[in-house]
Write an enzyme that holds these catalytic residues in place. Structure first.
Site, short mmCIF file in Angstrom:
data_model
loop_
_atom_site.label_atom_id
_atom_site.label_comp_id
_atom_site.label_asym_id
_atom_site.label_seq_id
_atom_site.Cartn_x
_atom_site.Cartn_y
_atom_site.Cartn_z
N SER A 140 33.14 -40.48 -7.43
CA SER A 140 33.17 -39.03 -7.21
C SER A 140 34.57 -38.45 -7.07
CB SER A 140 32.36 -38.67 -5.96
OG SER A 140 32.89 -39.33 -4.82
N ASP A 168 34.59 -31.68 2.21
CA ASP A 168 33.32 -32.03 2.84
C ASP A 168 33.58 -33.26 3.71
OD1 ASP A 168 33.33 -34.23 1.09
OD2 ASP A 168 31.92 -33.33 -0.30
N HIS A 212 35.22 -36.03 0.91
CA HIS A 212 36.20 -35.76 -0.14
C HIS A 212 37.28 -34.78 0.31
CE1 HIS A 212 32.32 -36.76 -2.07
NE2 HIS A 212 33.08 -37.49 -2.87
#
Length: 366
Positions: A51, A341, A344
């Site tokens: 991600s 978040d 990340h």
């Protein structure tokens, strides 16, 4: 017969001229490309992993690990939630921007991707993927094997556009970036416990490195020569891991950090070994752990205020579907946050890290 040969020659000559003009026009729309030692350049950036560098490949997968909805992307150009796990750009975008190649690195599975985009690189990364084949299987993400299959498809498309010789040149001179390992440690080992019954931390990190080595050798066989392999970050200091494993005070979870450090040491050693076995390659270990832990422990040094919580919602647990448009308490001063978040970093934190990493490692690819 001579006329036919001349016609073929002219056709080939015209094709080469058109290709050169095409590339020139692309480069004129971006910043000047950063020169490597010896006046070499990076024609493309090709990315694999998770991600941290997924620009939206998970968007149309049957998985919960996606973020193509607000508030993700609120500071991205146009305020669009593209599937990038950030408020804005992610490292793969910042790398191509720093190198002057283009402004954004697109997802290979983006339905709007154009043939021209292939010339300067794409990302095959899939959020929540990892070196361990079990890791993406748990959440229905693309495995690194899947990403390699798409890369083979990409090579075929590139050959169709520019031919065999220019394709080989592009692969040999491009920068390949591999970012994986975090989800193996955090999710597959510590959270799901699927591997914990079989391995202790030492043997599992050894398994990860074996998978990583196999993947990198497969990339080499497909033509990659310049490979930047990112280390694991200080996983225990991610807001989510502070919440889950850091006790009442939400301290950094030292067992997660120790696992990341052990893996990093083994990965660095394995990359040294691969370089000796593959002298045509430049496989560079990129230490992400040290600059990120410094940023987290000394946020004020870099102009940040909050390093133990994310901007989205409470900042302690929200990520993916839990970070959504109904998180009414999402922060307004995102530039003061290291994390977007609970897992990340923000675009600004990424920018600090990528600028440092490029300055430190760019001369290694000669």
């Amino acid at each position: 017969m001579q006329f036919f040969s001349m016609k073929l020659c002219l056709s080939s000559w015209c094709s080469n001229i058109l290709f050169s003009i095409h590339v020139f026009l692309i480069l004129c729309t971006t910043k000047a490309i950063v020169k490597l030692p010896g006046n070499e350049t990076v024609p493309a950036v090709i990315v694999f992993g998770d991600s941290i560098v997924d620009p939206g490949n998970n968007n149309n997968l049957n998985t919960l690990i996606k973020c193509n909805f607000p508030p993700y992307g609120r500071d991205f150009p146009g305020g669009i939630a593209t599937g990038r796990f950030s408020n804005g750009k992610i490292p793969s975008d910042l790398i191509v921007e720093e190198l002057g190649i283009k402004d954004l690195l697109p997802a290979y599975l983006d339905p709007t991707l154009q043939p021209n985009d292939l010339l300067t690189g794409v990302s095959f990364a899939s959020s929540a993927s990892g070196y361990d084949p079990l890791t993406p299987k748990i959440v229905s993400a693309l495995s690194l094997t899947d990403q390699l299959d798409y890369f083979r498809e990409y090579i075929g498309k590139l050959r169709g556009i520019v031919g065999e010789e220019k394709t080989n040149f592009t692969l040999a001179k491009s920068l390949f970036v591999v970012v994986a390992g975090s989800d193996d440690i955090v999710n597959t080992y510590f959270v799901t416990r699927a591997r914990k019954l079989q391995y202790d931390v030492s043997s599992y990190t050894h398994l990860m490195v074996n998978f990583a080595s196999t993947f990198l050798k497969e990339l080499f066989e497909l033509g990659a020569r310049r490979l930047a392999v990112f280390s694991a970050p200080p996983l225990g200091c991610l807001p989510s891991q502070r919440t889950l494993a850091g006790g009442l005070q939400r301290e950094c979870a030292e067992n997660y950090n120790q696992a990341a450090q052990l893996y990093n040491a083994k990965l660095s050693s394995e990359l040294d070994s691969l370089n000796s076995k593959l002298p045509q390659a430049k496989i560079v270990y990129v230490d992400v752990y040290s600059p990120l832990i410094d940023l987290i422990q000394n946020p004020g040094k870099y102009g940040f205020e909050v390093a133990d919580k994310g901007c989205c919602g409470t900042g302690t647990i929200e990520v993916a579907v839990l970070c959504n448009q109904y998180n009414l308490v999402t922060c307004t001063n995102v530039s003061g946050y290291v994390f977007w978040d609970s897992y990340h970093p923000t675009e600004r934190a990424y920018a600090v890290l990528i600028s440092h990493l490029i300055q430190k490692y760019i001369n290694s690819f000669i």
